[in-house]
Motif scaffolding. Structure first.
Motif: not given
Length: 327
Positions: A49-69, A42-47
């Motif tokens: 998911y930080w995976d093991d490959s250091d990729a950044k996948i955005p969090v949907d803040r409307s319901n606190f979910t992520i889209s993965l595969n 969580v930062t001021k500019n973005e939320w």
């Protein structure tokens, strides 16, 4: 089926990097056989998911979910490791309460009260918890140095009211040092608390809940090389932390009872770390941390290990306790 656990870390404050360390320790030790774990930064500019490959996948803040595969991942619980805002001052707790997602730290009201040193002390005074003499002042209020020193004496501590890790804390030894100390504290917060200096043994007491019962994990004595237990002493090796603290049996009993009294008075849940100082043989409350540091060098994990509780056991218990309270 394994539960999805979001380990939330980072935050908006100067404690961001410390929180990342805490979150990574939880991620390393929380069982992957029992849970599916996700690091959420969580930062001021973005939320994201930080995976093991250091990729950044955005969090949907409307319901606190992520889209993965091409699958939407929702979370069964949140392990909150954010120090400072928004994870320790009630903002994130309120967000998860609105979404009805269980999270490990205290509720939003308790978080807001405990993060505000002035409010916290005011409540505990009503429970007859001993505290240092104090003086409150806000930014842009007139400064009356004589009034301050007649109330709290010298030396005194000038503290940003809503801050952690000793950011915005200055020890003023003279009247002349108070104004610049206030100027520094006001760069961190627009509210300041000035407290009398108490000389004595400083201790820190960790608490966790087991089967719904708050339990003292241990008592650690703080011996600092610096003038007080500041940022350098806490994080840069300028202090010695002795667990268990070198207290008498009676002192141990007294401070354990006082810690649990504070915990219950503030309607706490989950982890806490409460700091006291023994002055003339009497323990005085300094502050409570509702999201204490969880790195391997931090006090609460040290206490847990000394008690024979591994970090894997400690963190899994924290998750299970928050799930039990929610359902």
């Amino acid at each position: 089926m394994k539960k999805n656990i979001a380990i939330v870390m980072g935050g908006y404050s100067s404690e961001h990097d410390i929180s990342i360390k805490s979150g990574n320790i939880v991620y390393a030790h929380l069982s992957k056989e029992i849970y599916t774990t996700f690091r959420i930064v969580v930062t001021k500019n973005e939320w994201y998911y930080w995976d093991d490959s250091d990729a950044k996948i955005p969090v949907d803040r409307s319901n606190f979910t992520i889209s993965l595969n091409e699958e939407t991942i929702a979370f069964d619980a949140v392990f909150n490791t954010i120090h400072g805002t928004p994870g320790e001052d009630g903002l994130l707790q309120a967000y998860f309460e609105l979404l009805t997602i269980p999270q490990t730290s205290c509720n939003h009201y308790t978080a807001a009260v405990t993060f505000n040193k002035r409010d916290c002390i005011s409540i505990l005074k009503a429970y007859h918890i001993p505290v240092a003499e104090n003086y409150f002042i806000n930014k842009n209020q007139p400064i009356n140095i004589d009034e301050i020193t007649s109330k709290v004496g010298l030396p005194c501590f000038v503290k940003a009211n809503r801050s952690g890790s000793s950011f915005g804390v200055v020890k003023a030894h003279t009247k002349e040092a108070i104004a610049p100390a206030l100027k520094e504290a006001f760069t961190v917060d627009n509210e300041v608390i000035i407290e009398s200096f108490l000389s004595g043994t400083e201790i820190s007491v960790g608490v966790a809940c087991f089967n719904g019962t708050p339990t003292v994990l241990g008592i650690t004595e703080i011996v600092t090389e610096n003038d007080f237990f500041d940022y350098e002493a806490k994080y840069l090796g300028k202090s010695e932390e002795i667990t268990p603290a070198r207290l008498t049996t009676e002192q141990n009993k007294e401070v354990e009872a006082l810690t649990l009294e504070v915990y219950k008075a503030l309607n706490m849940k989950g982890f806490s770390r409460t700091d006291f100082i023994f002055n003339n043989g009497k323990p005085y409350f300094l502050e409570i941390n509702t999201n204490p540091g969880l790195s391997e060098a931090s006090i609460l994990p040290q206490q847990s290990i000394k008690k024979g509780i591994s970090l894997a056991e400690l963190f899994a218990n924290e998750v299970e306790e928050c799930l039990k309270l929610h359902f």
